[in-house]
Design a protein around this motif. Structure first.
Motif, PDB file in Angstrom:
ATOM      1  N   ILE A  77      30.855  -3.418  10.239  1.00 40.52           N
ATOM      2  CA  ILE A  77      31.194  -3.226   8.912  1.00 40.52           C
ATOM      3  C   ILE A  77      29.602  -3.023   8.593  1.00 40.52           C
ATOM      4  CG2 ILE A  77      31.097  -5.854   8.543  1.00 40.52           C
ATOM      5  CD1 ILE A  77      32.243  -5.181   5.820  1.00 40.52           C
ATOM      6  N   THR A  78      29.231  -1.801   7.843  1.00 41.48           N
ATOM      7  CA  THR A  78      28.100  -1.367   7.427  1.00 41.48           C
ATOM      8  C   THR A  78      28.028  -1.298   6.082  1.00 41.48           C
ATOM      9  OG1 THR A  78      28.498   0.841   7.855  1.00 41.48           O
ATOM     10  CG2 THR A  78      27.445  -0.503   9.704  1.00 41.48           C
ATOM     11  N   THR A  79      29.293  -1.252   5.324  1.00 41.66           N
ATOM     12  CA  THR A  79      29.228  -1.222   3.864  1.00 41.66           C
ATOM     13  C   THR A  79      30.484  -2.084   3.289  1.00 41.66           C
ATOM     14  OG1 THR A  79      29.695   0.568   2.137  1.00 41.66           O
ATOM     15  CG2 THR A  79      30.765   0.905   4.166  1.00 41.66           C
ATOM     16  N   LEU A  80      30.006  -2.132   1.963  1.00 37.08           N
ATOM     17  CA  LEU A  80      31.285  -3.114   1.239  1.00 37.08           C
ATOM     18  C   LEU A  80      32.179  -2.321   0.777  1.00 37.08           C
ATOM     19  CD1 LEU A  80      29.414  -5.992  -0.833  1.00 37.08           C
ATOM     20  CD2 LEU A  80      30.610  -6.011   1.367  1.00 37.08           C
ATOM     21  N   LEU A  81      32.044  -0.757   0.790  1.00 36.48           N
ATOM     22  CA  LEU A  81      33.159   0.218   0.338  1.00 36.48           C
ATOM     23  C   LEU A  81      34.514  -0.057   1.279  1.00 36.48           C
ATOM     24  CD1 LEU A  81      30.944   3.133  -0.113  1.00 36.48           C
ATOM     25  CD2 LEU A  81      31.972   1.978  -1.884  1.00 36.48           C
ATOM     26  N   ASP A  82      35.529  -0.286   0.816  1.00 33.67           N
ATOM     27  CA  ASP A  82      36.979  -0.524   1.470  1.00 33.67           C
ATOM     28  C   ASP A  82      36.825  -1.846   2.272  1.00 33.67           C
ATOM     29  OD1 ASP A  82      37.921   1.733   0.144  1.00 33.67           O
ATOM     30  OD2 ASP A  82      36.804   3.095   1.723  1.00 33.67           O
ATOM     31  N   ALA A  83      35.851  -2.589   2.191  1.00 35.43           N
ATOM     32  CA  ALA A  83      35.606  -3.945   3.077  1.00 35.43           C
ATOM     33  C   ALA A  83      36.737  -4.808   2.520  1.00 35.43           C
ATOM     34  CB  ALA A  83      34.317  -4.409   3.149  1.00 35.43           C
ATOM     35  N   ARG A  84      37.180  -5.460   3.529  1.00 35.08           N
ATOM     36  CA  ARG A  84      38.205  -6.546   3.187  1.00 35.08           C
ATOM     37  C   ARG A  84      37.976  -7.949   3.228  1.00 35.08           C
ATOM     38  NH1 ARG A  84      42.114  -4.342   8.109  1.00 35.08           N
ATOM     39  NH2 ARG A  84      40.021  -4.760   8.859  1.00 35.08           N
ATOM     40  N   VAL A  85      37.562  -8.299   1.962  1.00 31.26           N
ATOM     41  CA  VAL A  85      37.084  -9.664   1.801  1.00 31.26           C
ATOM     42  C   VAL A  85      38.090 -10.865   1.461  1.00 31.26           C
ATOM     43  CG1 VAL A  85      35.100 -11.049   0.751  1.00 31.26           C
ATOM     44  CG2 VAL A  85      34.957  -8.601   1.340  1.00 31.26           C
ATOM     45  N   LEU A  86      38.008 -12.028   2.097  1.00 30.70           N
ATOM     46  CA  LEU A  86      38.605 -12.951   1.797  1.00 30.70           C
ATOM     47  C   LEU A  86      37.633 -14.213   1.373  1.00 30.70           C
ATOM     48  CD1 LEU A  86      41.523 -14.351   1.817  1.00 30.70           C
ATOM     49  CD2 LEU A  86      41.092 -15.137   4.057  1.00 30.70           C
ATOM     50  N   ILE A  87      37.966 -14.853   0.390  1.00 32.33           N
ATOM     51  CA  ILE A  87      37.083 -15.796  -0.043  1.00 32.33           C
ATOM     52  C   ILE A  87      37.952 -17.164  -0.157  1.00 32.33           C
ATOM     53  CG2 ILE A  87      35.768 -16.920  -1.958  1.00 32.33           C
ATOM     54  CD1 ILE A  87      35.257 -14.200  -3.110  1.00 32.33           C
ATOM     55  N   TRP A  88      37.670 -18.039   0.661  1.00 34.10           N
ATOM     56  CA  TRP A  88      38.543 -19.201   0.956  1.00 34.10           C
ATOM     57  C   TRP A  88      37.708 -20.392   0.328  1.00 34.10           C
ATOM     58  CZ3 TRP A  88      39.659 -21.193   6.729  1.00 34.10           C
ATOM     59  CH2 TRP A  88      40.735 -22.068   6.727  1.00 34.10           C
ATOM     60  N   GLY A  89      38.630 -20.910  -0.602  1.00 32.75           N
ATOM     61  CA  GLY A  89      38.157 -21.745  -1.756  1.00 32.75           C
ATOM     62  C   GLY A  89      37.817 -21.099  -2.814  1.00 32.75           C
ATOM     63  N   PHE A  90      38.877 -20.973  -3.586  1.00 33.77           N
ATOM     64  CA  PHE A  90      38.604 -19.767  -4.676  1.00 33.77           C
ATOM     65  C   PHE A  90      38.355 -20.316  -6.000  1.00 33.77           C
ATOM     66  CE2 PHE A  90      39.954 -15.924  -7.381  1.00 33.77           C
ATOM     67  CZ  PHE A  90      38.992 -15.010  -6.776  1.00 33.77           C
ATOM     68  N   GLY A  91      37.415 -21.310  -6.171  1.00 35.42           N
ATOM     69  CA  GLY A  91      37.464 -21.746  -7.286  1.00 35.42           C
ATOM     70  C   GLY A  91      36.313 -20.695  -8.373  1.00 35.42           C
ATOM     71  N   GLN A  92      35.346 -21.591  -9.275  1.00 34.80           N
ATOM     72  CA  GLN A  92      34.477 -20.664 -10.170  1.00 34.80           C
ATOM     73  C   GLN A  92      33.651 -20.073  -9.439  1.00 34.80           C
ATOM     74  OE1 GLN A  92      33.467 -22.935 -13.587  1.00 34.80           O
ATOM     75  NE2 GLN A  92      34.736 -24.574 -13.261  1.00 34.80           N
ATOM     76  N   GLY A 146      34.597 -15.428   3.219  1.00 31.66           N
ATOM     77  CA  GLY A 146      33.634 -16.144   2.427  1.00 31.66           C
ATOM     78  C   GLY A 146      34.094 -17.666   2.521  1.00 31.66           C
ATOM     79  N   ASN A 147      33.200 -18.691   2.964  1.00 32.73           N
ATOM     80  CA  ASN A 147      33.745 -20.064   2.913  1.00 32.73           C
ATOM     81  C   ASN A 147      33.097 -20.684   1.790  1.00 32.73           C
ATOM     82  OD1 ASN A 147      34.259 -22.579   3.657  1.00 32.73           O
ATOM     83  ND2 ASN A 147      33.073 -22.721   5.568  1.00 32.73           N
ATOM     84  N   ASN A 148      33.948 -20.997   0.788  1.00 27.67           N
ATOM     85  CA  ASN A 148      33.338 -21.714  -0.228  1.00 27.67           C
ATOM     86  C   ASN A 148      34.202 -23.050  -0.439  1.00 27.67           C
ATOM     87  OD1 ASN A 148      32.249 -19.491  -0.732  1.00 27.67           O
ATOM     88  ND2 ASN A 148      33.050 -19.142  -3.000  1.00 27.67           N
ATOM     89  N   LEU A 149      34.502 -23.723   0.635  1.00 31.89           N
ATOM     90  CA  LEU A 149      35.378 -24.962   0.766  1.00 31.89           C
ATOM     91  C   LEU A 149      34.412 -26.141   0.652  1.00 31.89           C
ATOM     92  CD1 LEU A 149      37.621 -24.084   3.800  1.00 31.89           C
ATOM     93  CD2 LEU A 149      38.288 -24.416   1.429  1.00 31.89           C
ATOM     94  N   PRO A 150      34.806 -27.186  -0.093  1.00 30.50           N
ATOM     95  CA  PRO A 150      34.307 -28.335  -0.276  1.00 30.50           C
ATOM     96  C   PRO A 150      34.294 -29.107   0.976  1.00 30.50           C
ATOM     97  CG  PRO A 150      36.422 -28.495  -1.203  1.00 30.50           C
ATOM     98  CD  PRO A 150      36.249 -27.154  -0.776  1.00 30.50           C
TER      99      PRO A 150
END
Length: 312
Positions: free
Chosen positions: A138-153, A201-205
């Motif tokens: 992956i060399t660009t965020l264009l069309d990149a599939r991002v999952l943010i685990w821990g979807f708080g503020q 993306g890991n935003n977990l407590p």
């Protein structure tokens, strides 16, 4: 009424009538002349400081943390009648900014470029004519599939920026739905979703349930080109499994702002893992809107209103 402010950050909250603020050493015991305090603000405070407050501040009504995590405060032994409020949201802007920087550094291969610069090498692999979406990277965020685990503020602050850069963003939380205009999947479906993810993306407590949750099973479910960015808590990642995945080439890269333990010992083999970027818990460290939060919760305490982000 007295509120004790830490000397670790400049604060000047607007206080309700009848309140006075006193700045104290956040690393030392509470001086005897301030044992009458009714509120305490915590930021970078030592265990000694917290234990002293729990033992001696008999009239304490509120402990306001400026950090999102309050584990140390909860363990200090404050009485059950003391309200403990977390600093949730005070770091959303800065942590999401850092998460974006880490992700873009991996996507645009800045660590490799820095290494080439140190060798005085103009790398043809890193520059020149390139496909937009090369196979296996992956060399660009264009069309990149991002999952943010821990979807708080923090995740909800970061998501619009990623979307503006062309990424397809979803969140993962305890229950499915839509938050801040973003599709959120239930966390019990994360494993099935990971094969379709370019960046996790890991935003977990840090909790008993999340300890080591990003382990071998999760890492194996991600595509070999996928990237991992952790700005949550170090305890949520199995660092041995992460190092093994990076060494085996079954993970495209990772960036950690948090580790277990902290500081990460100099002899820890994680430092030398390939395609890994480590920053020293630098994402937060500078609460935004602290004065306003302190004022808001003091007013609520005085008027019987709702105190924001009560942790206990």
């Amino acid at each position: 009424m007295k509120i004790l402010l830490p000397d670790t950050v400049p604060l000047d909250p607007a206080l309700p009538e009848g309140w006075e603020a006193v700045v104290v050493d956040a690393r030392a015991e509470i001086p005897a002349e301030h044992h009458d305090a009714a509120a305490l603000v915590v930021w970078g405070s030592s265990r000694r400081h917290l234990a002293s407050a729990a033992e001696h501040l008999g009239g304490l009504r509120l402990v306001q943390s400026l950090a999102a995590g309050v584990e140390g405060i909860l363990a200090a032994g404050f009485g059950k009648d003391v309200v403990i409020a977390a600093g949730a949201g005070l770091h959303s802007a800065t942590v999401s900014e850092h998460a974006l920087a880490l992700l873009l550094s991996l996507v645009r291969r800045l660590p490799e470029s820095r290494e080439a610069q140190q060798r005085h090498e103009w790398s043809q692999e890193l520059g020149g004519l390139q496909p937009l979406h090369p196979e296996g990277r992956i060399t660009t965020l264009l069309d990149a599939r991002v999952l943010i685990w821990g979807f708080g503020q923090i995740g909800q602050t970061l998501a619009p920026t990623l979307q503006a850069l062309g990424a397809e963003v979803r969140g993962a939380a305890r229950s499915a739905g839509t938050r801040a205009g973003v599709e959120v999947i239930a966390e019990d479906t994360v494993l099935q979703t990971l094969p379709e993810v370019d960046s996790l993306g890991n935003n977990l407590p840090a909790t008993e349930a999340t300890r080591g949750v990003v382990g071998r099973e999760v890492l194996a479910a991600l595509p070999d080109h996928a990237l991992l960015v952790n700005v949550g808590r170090g305890a949520t990642v199995d660092q041995d499994a992460l190092r093994e995945a990076l060494e085996a080439g079954t993970l495209g890269g990772a960036a950690l702002d948090v580790t277990e333990p902290e500081p990460l010992p100099a002899e820890d083999p994680l430092w030398d893992a390939p395609r890994l970027l480590i920053t020293p818990h630098a994402a937060g460290g500078r609460p935004v809107g602290a004065d306003e939060r302190i004022t808001r919760n003091l007013q609520a305490l005085e008027g019987g209103g709702e105190i924001l982000h009560v942790a206990r």
